[in-house]
Enzyme design. Structure first.
Site, PDB file in Angstrom:
ATOM      1  N   ASP A 197      -8.292  -3.305  14.221  1.00  0.00           N
ATOM      2  CA  ASP A 197      -9.806  -3.301  13.713  1.00  0.00           C
ATOM      3  C   ASP A 197      -9.806  -4.531  12.569  1.00  0.00           C
ATOM      4  O   ASP A 197     -10.908  -4.752  12.184  1.00  0.00           O
ATOM      5  CB  ASP A 197     -10.268  -1.941  13.085  1.00  0.00           C
ATOM      6  CG  ASP A 197      -9.541  -1.708  11.939  1.00  0.00           C
ATOM      7  OD1 ASP A 197      -8.515  -2.296  11.634  1.00  0.00           O
ATOM      8  OD2 ASP A 197      -9.895  -0.338  11.426  1.00  0.00           O
TER       9      ASP A 197
ATOM     10  N   ASP B 241       0.844  -1.180  -0.135  1.00  0.00           N
ATOM     11  CA  ASP B 241      -0.055  -0.095  -0.100  1.00  0.00           C
ATOM     12  C   ASP B 241       0.820   1.301  -0.010  1.00  0.00           C
ATOM     13  O   ASP B 241       1.970   1.134   0.128  1.00  0.00           O
ATOM     14  CB  ASP B 241      -0.919  -0.114   1.186  1.00  0.00           C
ATOM     15  CG  ASP B 241      -0.348  -0.494   2.197  1.00  0.00           C
ATOM     16  OD1 ASP B 241       1.016  -0.426   2.696  1.00  0.00           O
ATOM     17  OD2 ASP B 241      -1.060  -1.250   3.409  1.00  0.00           O
TER      18      ASP B 241
ATOM     19  N   HIS C  70      -8.019  -4.815  10.002  1.00  0.00           N
ATOM     20  CA  HIS C  70      -7.598  -4.598   8.633  1.00  0.00           C
ATOM     21  C   HIS C  70      -6.126  -5.211   8.132  1.00  0.00           C
ATOM     22  O   HIS C  70      -5.500  -5.441   8.906  1.00  0.00           O
ATOM     23  CB  HIS C  70      -7.438  -3.039   8.271  1.00  0.00           C
ATOM     24  CG  HIS C  70      -6.496  -2.444   8.785  1.00  0.00           C
ATOM     25  ND1 HIS C  70      -6.446  -1.587   9.812  1.00  0.00           N
ATOM     26  CD2 HIS C  70      -5.050  -2.352   8.293  1.00  0.00           C
ATOM     27  CE1 HIS C  70      -5.381  -0.864  10.234  1.00  0.00           C
ATOM     28  NE2 HIS C  70      -4.533  -1.395   9.318  1.00  0.00           N
TER      29      HIS C  70
ATOM     30  N   GLU D  22      -9.920  -1.649   5.185  1.00  0.00           N
ATOM     31  CA  GLU D  22     -10.471  -1.177   6.659  1.00  0.00           C
ATOM     32  C   GLU D  22     -11.849  -2.164   6.437  1.00  0.00           C
ATOM     33  O   GLU D  22     -12.018  -2.803   5.460  1.00  0.00           O
ATOM     34  CB  GLU D  22     -10.905   0.326   6.208  1.00  0.00           C
ATOM     35  CG  GLU D  22      -9.758   1.087   6.477  1.00  0.00           C
ATOM     36  CD  GLU D  22      -8.958   1.308   7.671  1.00  0.00           C
ATOM     37  OE1 GLU D  22      -8.980   0.129   8.420  1.00  0.00           O
ATOM     38  OE2 GLU D  22      -8.194   2.329   7.887  1.00  0.00           O
TER      39      GLU D  22
END
Length: 259
Positions: A135, A66, A137, A142
């Protein structure tokens, strides 16, 4: 999914063993490189082995996961800069053999398509290194990301930006709102996925990843459908796993399995 629970200081060497085995059988392998704190011990271990001459990445290629959108070229928090400093500059992997999504492109959609094309032309990723967010990811996929997603523009959650503010001198306002990221569908095409998670802060995400229901609310859970995933965690990250004792037993008897 193989879950290996060991001391944090052993994880880097164990992942380096996986990379060494891959390079021994396929010297021109394609690696998927993650940034952040999770892979740092691995990169240290691989760099040490390259210096010793027991691993060579000279014929390898690599793709990063990314990139932030809008950071200037050479920005210290750009993932291209980070991966160069943390890993590429320390091994014999040619700099021009490493490619990431271009977060500074004028046409971001075209940049994403070009990146996907480059990965296909390289033959796909042989071993993908991943971390996991609090979370759930992976990369910057996400919660609520499509399981079929490809490399694309994503908006970061407030939690992810807060988590990453430590790389921006604690200033969450300096963390970009958008990024380019490999999609979950892209990551799932890697032949072997190695995920590293350490610390109590990752315990809930690890529980969901390994033992939870497959859900877009916890994007990493898609890896339950991957045929070859190895998860390395320390005791703190494994603290919420219901079957932790079983995973420890399985790993203790790993070498007795006929492969």
């Amino acid at each position: 999914m193989e879950v290996i629970i060991v001391r944090e200081d052993r994880i880097g060497d164990l992942v380096a063993d996986e990379i060494a085995a891959l390079m021994a059988r396929k010297p021109d392998a394609v690696l998927g490189l993650a940034t952040g704190s999770s892979p740092l011990r691995t990169y240290d271990a691989v760099a040490d082995r390259v210096a010793e001459g027991t691993i060579s990445l000279a014929r390898a290629r690599a793709f990063t996961l990314d990139e932030y959108v809008g950071l200037a070229e050479g920005h210290p928090c750009s993932y291209r800069t980070v991966i160069e400093q943390d890993f590429v500059s320390r091994v014999d992997l040619p700099t021009d053999a490493v490619q990431g999504p271009n977060g500074g492109a004028a046409d971001l959609a075209a940049a994403c398509a070009s990146f996907e094309s480059a990965m296909r032309e390289a033959g796909g990723v042989d071993l993908q290194i991943l971390g996991i967010g609090t979370d759930g990811h992976i990369a910057f996929n996400e919660p609520a990301s499509s399981f079929a997603s490809r490399t694309r523009v994503k908006t970061l959650t407030d939690q992810t930006r807060l988590d990453n503010a430590r790389f921006f001198d604690g200033n969450v306002d300096a963390v970009p709102v958008h990024c380019l990221t490999q999609g979950l569908g892209t990551i799932m095409e890697a032949r072997h996925v190695v995920l590293v998670a350490t610390g109590a802060g990752k315990a809930e995400a690890v529980r969901q990843l390994v033992e939870g229901a497959v859900s877009a609310l916890w994007p990493a859970t898609i890896l339950q459908h991957h045929p070859h995933v190895t998860v390395f965690v320390d005791d703190a990250a494994a603290a919420q796993l219901e079957l932790a004792d079983y995973y420890r037993s399985t790993y203790a008897h790993r070498d007795s399995v006929i492969r």
